[in-house]
Design a protein around this motif. Sequence first.
Motif, PDB file in Angstrom:
ATOM      1  N   SER A 140     -50.961 113.771  26.238  1.00  9.73           N
ATOM      2  CA  SER A 140     -51.560 112.441  26.340  1.00  9.73           C
ATOM      3  C   SER A 140     -52.439 112.412  27.578  1.00  9.73           C
ATOM      4  CB  SER A 140     -50.475 111.368  26.424  1.00  9.73           C
ATOM      5  OG  SER A 140     -51.043 110.093  26.611  1.00  9.73           O
ATOM      6  N   SER A 141     -53.745 112.295  27.377  1.00  9.55           N
ATOM      7  CA  SER A 141     -54.708 112.291  28.479  1.00  9.55           C
ATOM      8  C   SER A 141     -54.487 113.488  29.405  1.00  9.55           C
ATOM      9  CB  SER A 141     -54.621 110.979  29.272  1.00  9.55           C
ATOM     10  OG  SER A 141     -55.073 109.901  28.479  1.00  9.55           O
ATOM     11  N   LEU A 188     -50.674 117.886  19.214  1.00  9.38           N
ATOM     12  CA  LEU A 188     -50.942 116.455  19.050  1.00  9.38           C
ATOM     13  C   LEU A 188     -51.601 115.991  20.340  1.00  9.38           C
ATOM     14  CD1 LEU A 188     -50.695 113.703  17.632  1.00  9.38           C
ATOM     15  CD2 LEU A 188     -48.340 113.562  18.478  1.00  9.38           C
ATOM     16  N   PHE A 189     -52.813 115.435  20.236  1.00  8.04           N
ATOM     17  CA  PHE A 189     -53.626 115.121  21.415  1.00  8.04           C
ATOM     18  C   PHE A 189     -54.005 113.642  21.390  1.00  8.04           C
ATOM     19  CE2 PHE A 189     -56.765 115.177  24.602  1.00  8.04           C
ATOM     20  CZ  PHE A 189     -56.864 116.430  25.195  1.00  8.04           C
ATOM     21  N   PHE A 190     -53.614 112.907  22.451  1.00  5.57           N
ATOM     22  CA  PHE A 190     -53.979 111.503  22.609  1.00  5.57           C
ATOM     23  C   PHE A 190     -55.008 111.378  23.735  1.00  5.57           C
ATOM     24  CE2 PHE A 190     -49.601 111.438  21.049  1.00  5.57           C
ATOM     25  CZ  PHE A 190     -49.675 110.533  19.998  1.00  5.57           C
ATOM     26  N   GLN A 191     -55.978 110.496  23.535  1.00  4.97           N
ATOM     27  CA  GLN A 191     -57.003 110.291  24.563  1.00  4.97           C
ATOM     28  C   GLN A 191     -57.482 108.847  24.549  1.00  4.97           C
ATOM     29  OE1 GLN A 191     -58.226 112.516  26.921  1.00  4.97           O
ATOM     30  NE2 GLN A 191     -59.305 110.747  27.758  1.00  4.97           N
ATOM     31  N   ASN A 228     -58.974 126.807  13.178  1.00  2.96           N
ATOM     32  CA  ASN A 228     -57.987 126.443  12.149  1.00  2.96           C
ATOM     33  C   ASN A 228     -56.579 126.240  12.717  1.00  2.96           C
ATOM     34  OD1 ASN A 228     -59.861 126.536   9.934  1.00  2.96           O
ATOM     35  ND2 ASN A 228     -59.743 128.776  10.023  1.00  2.96           N
ATOM     36  N   VAL A 229     -56.507 125.790  13.960  1.00  5.15           N
ATOM     37  CA  VAL A 229     -55.221 125.453  14.569  1.00  5.15           C
ATOM     38  C   VAL A 229     -54.862 124.027  14.156  1.00  5.15           C
ATOM     39  CG1 VAL A 229     -53.996 125.070  16.739  1.00  5.15           C
ATOM     40  CG2 VAL A 229     -55.610 126.967  16.537  1.00  5.15           C
ATOM     41  N   PRO A 230     -53.632 123.799  13.690  1.00  3.23           N
ATOM     42  CA  PRO A 230     -53.240 122.435  13.311  1.00  3.23           C
ATOM     43  C   PRO A 230     -53.303 121.503  14.515  1.00  3.23           C
ATOM     44  CG  PRO A 230     -51.652 124.045  12.484  1.00  3.23           C
ATOM     45  CD  PRO A 230     -52.553 124.771  13.441  1.00  3.23           C
ATOM     46  N   VAL A 231     -54.172 120.514  14.471  1.00  6.56           N
ATOM     47  CA  VAL A 231     -54.318 119.587  15.582  1.00  6.56           C
ATOM     48  C   VAL A 231     -54.506 118.179  15.051  1.00  6.56           C
ATOM     49  CG1 VAL A 231     -56.818 120.020  15.730  1.00  6.56           C
ATOM     50  CG2 VAL A 231     -55.615 119.039  17.708  1.00  6.56           C
ATOM     51  N   ARG A 232     -53.830 117.244  15.662  1.00  9.67           N
ATOM     52  CA  ARG A 232     -53.975 115.824  15.341  1.00  9.67           C
ATOM     53  C   ARG A 232     -54.514 115.148  16.583  1.00  9.67           C
ATOM     54  NH1 ARG A 232     -55.166 111.299  12.939  1.00  9.67           N
ATOM     55  NH2 ARG A 232     -53.630 109.616  12.993  1.00  9.67           N
ATOM     56  N   TYR A 233     -55.696 114.519  16.458  1.00 17.16           N
ATOM     57  CA  TYR A 233     -56.373 113.898  17.598  1.00 17.16           C
ATOM     58  C   TYR A 233     -56.379 112.388  17.402  1.00 17.16           C
ATOM     59  CZ  TYR A 233     -60.151 113.126  21.054  1.00 17.16           C
ATOM     60  OH  TYR A 233     -60.904 112.716  22.131  1.00 17.16           O
ATOM     61  N   VAL A 234     -55.758 111.661  18.345  1.00 18.93           N
ATOM     62  CA  VAL A 234     -55.693 110.202  18.287  1.00 18.93           C
ATOM     63  C   VAL A 234     -56.496 109.663  19.468  1.00 18.93           C
ATOM     64  CG1 VAL A 234     -54.216 108.167  18.273  1.00 18.93           C
ATOM     65  CG2 VAL A 234     -53.421 110.285  17.208  1.00 18.93           C
TER      66      VAL A 234
END
Length: 614
Positions: free
Chosen positions: A496-497, A551-554, A577-583
């Motif tokens: 997160s950030s 999992l990436f929060f910004q 192709n790395v599994p990443v979830r960007y919020v």
Amino acid sequence: MFISCKQSDRNQPIIPVEDFFVKPDKGSFKLSPDGSKIGYLDVHDHCKNIFILDLQNPDSSKQLTYQADLNVQSFFWLDNKQIVFSNTQSAADSLRLFYIDVKTEKRSPLLSPQKSRLRWINPIKVNNGAVTVAMNKRDSSLFDLYKIYFDGRKEELVYKNPGNIVSWIGSPDGVVRLAMTSDSVQESVLYRASESAAFKEVMQNNFETIFIPLGFKKGAMETVYALSNQNRDKLALVEFDASQGKEDKLLFMEEKGDLSSEGYSHQVQEMAFTSSFTNKYEKRFFNPVYEDVYKDLKKKFDDSEIGFVDADQKLEGFIVRVYSDIHPGEIYYYNRLSKTYKLLTEDNPKLKDKDFNKMEELVYQTRDNKTIHAYITYPGNKTKDVPVVVLVHDGPNRRSDWGFDQEVQFLTNRGYAVFQINYRGSMGYGKEFWTAGFKEWGGKIQSDISEGVTWLIHQGIADKNRIAIMGSGFGGYSALYAAAFNPGLYKCAISSSGYSNLFTYFREIPAHLQHYVQLYYRIIGNPEKESELFQAISPVFHADKVRMPVLFFQGGKDKYSSVTDANQFVGKLKANNVPVRYVFKKDEGKRFRNEENVVEYYQEIERFLAENLR
């Protein structure tokens, strides 16, 4: 809802995400000087307003302000009849300041609305019809001394900051007699005997020595109670002769760690008590009245700690907070003469009478023989072969400590053990431990974390195939670093950030924090002179090494972590192709504040951990 373990494995019912992060409407409880009334903030018409609880005549209790489009930001009792308060729409809004008569409700402005910050100087005392405050009206990076008058006169600049004063300390008569200067590498203490005298330097320290003035000693306008680690490793409580710039007396020192800065009483102008986080904030008392109140309260709340919030001038009425690692906390009014208690509010009524999990302290040795203190919170009764979330605290000039942590309890309620490490560089364990973390952001600090996780595995506590790393700010940086450089230790990472590019980190430092830059050079490094180091330890340059899910929060308004760098890091992972979830939330800062966004934040974490730590 996504959960990682069967409910029967935990023996604890699932608590809804939103229940963990409820913010109380009531707060900021303050006693009037005579102890007859309590002022506090509560929500009316979607805005925070001031309310008055009359302890002597409950029928006279009332709402004092009626704001429908602005929140009361802060307030204090000027005397038994008047309250000073500020209101605002947001942290970036203009400064507005008023005082209001508690009986007649007549409100008068103290300042015209203006784009500046204000810092109150304690103790707040009216002196010749004015109070002295610090404001950065002239220069956003400097706080000068101003007089604010109660007769309608415009505020007056009375002492111009020469450029290096970072804080001002008032004495009981309202005169500012002490000031602290700093370029973050060298610090000085300035003193003056009166308002007509000039400030003179009386002591100088290097960046490793910490000196924290707490308040003046009663009847001695040159003697200050302070925390100091001058010529010692730990912060100790001392009496300091400000006129001579030297310690007069050592009052108390805790061998295990630094003392906290609580315990000075402006009402009696003396140290009432001191405490350290290393012993769960138990108190060492100097004032017998405070000690008696503490003992009385412990009879009723024997399994909790007591935090003193406020007291009246006669030390008859007290506002206290009762809390523990499994108790979110409650605020009480306590009268020591009648020995009566009155519940004022609960920190989170949604969590009342729920089962929570106790924090246990662990100690382990690193390969270079450094003693590391950590906490583990188990999911229910399961203590072996458990999935683990390594929760890295922000900083590193901070620490994890004992107390109720809704984030930790949320994760244990979902079936994960939570491991919190006070790696070298964390505050509270003395100057040697703190400075051992300098220029080790990508070195020994990360080793402290990974060696702690390995220790958990060897102890049979952690399931080696179900370990995640998570954090905000520096904790988020550590999660990204681990994703790139410790792929065999973790199954996934949550940032997160997180600081993905340390070159950018220095460019994002706000103006009013620029005096810390030299210290940041010592702690992290100098990006202009040590570019190879920064390249080596900035995750954005090593995104090609990441293979685990992220999992990436910004937040779009984060002042410390660049959105451009976050986008670049996430883009590289997607390209590989790395599994990443960007919020991404454009109106949030370093930490999400909007209630809907906070709930979504933890729902995303819950889903991500369930998928990757099955």
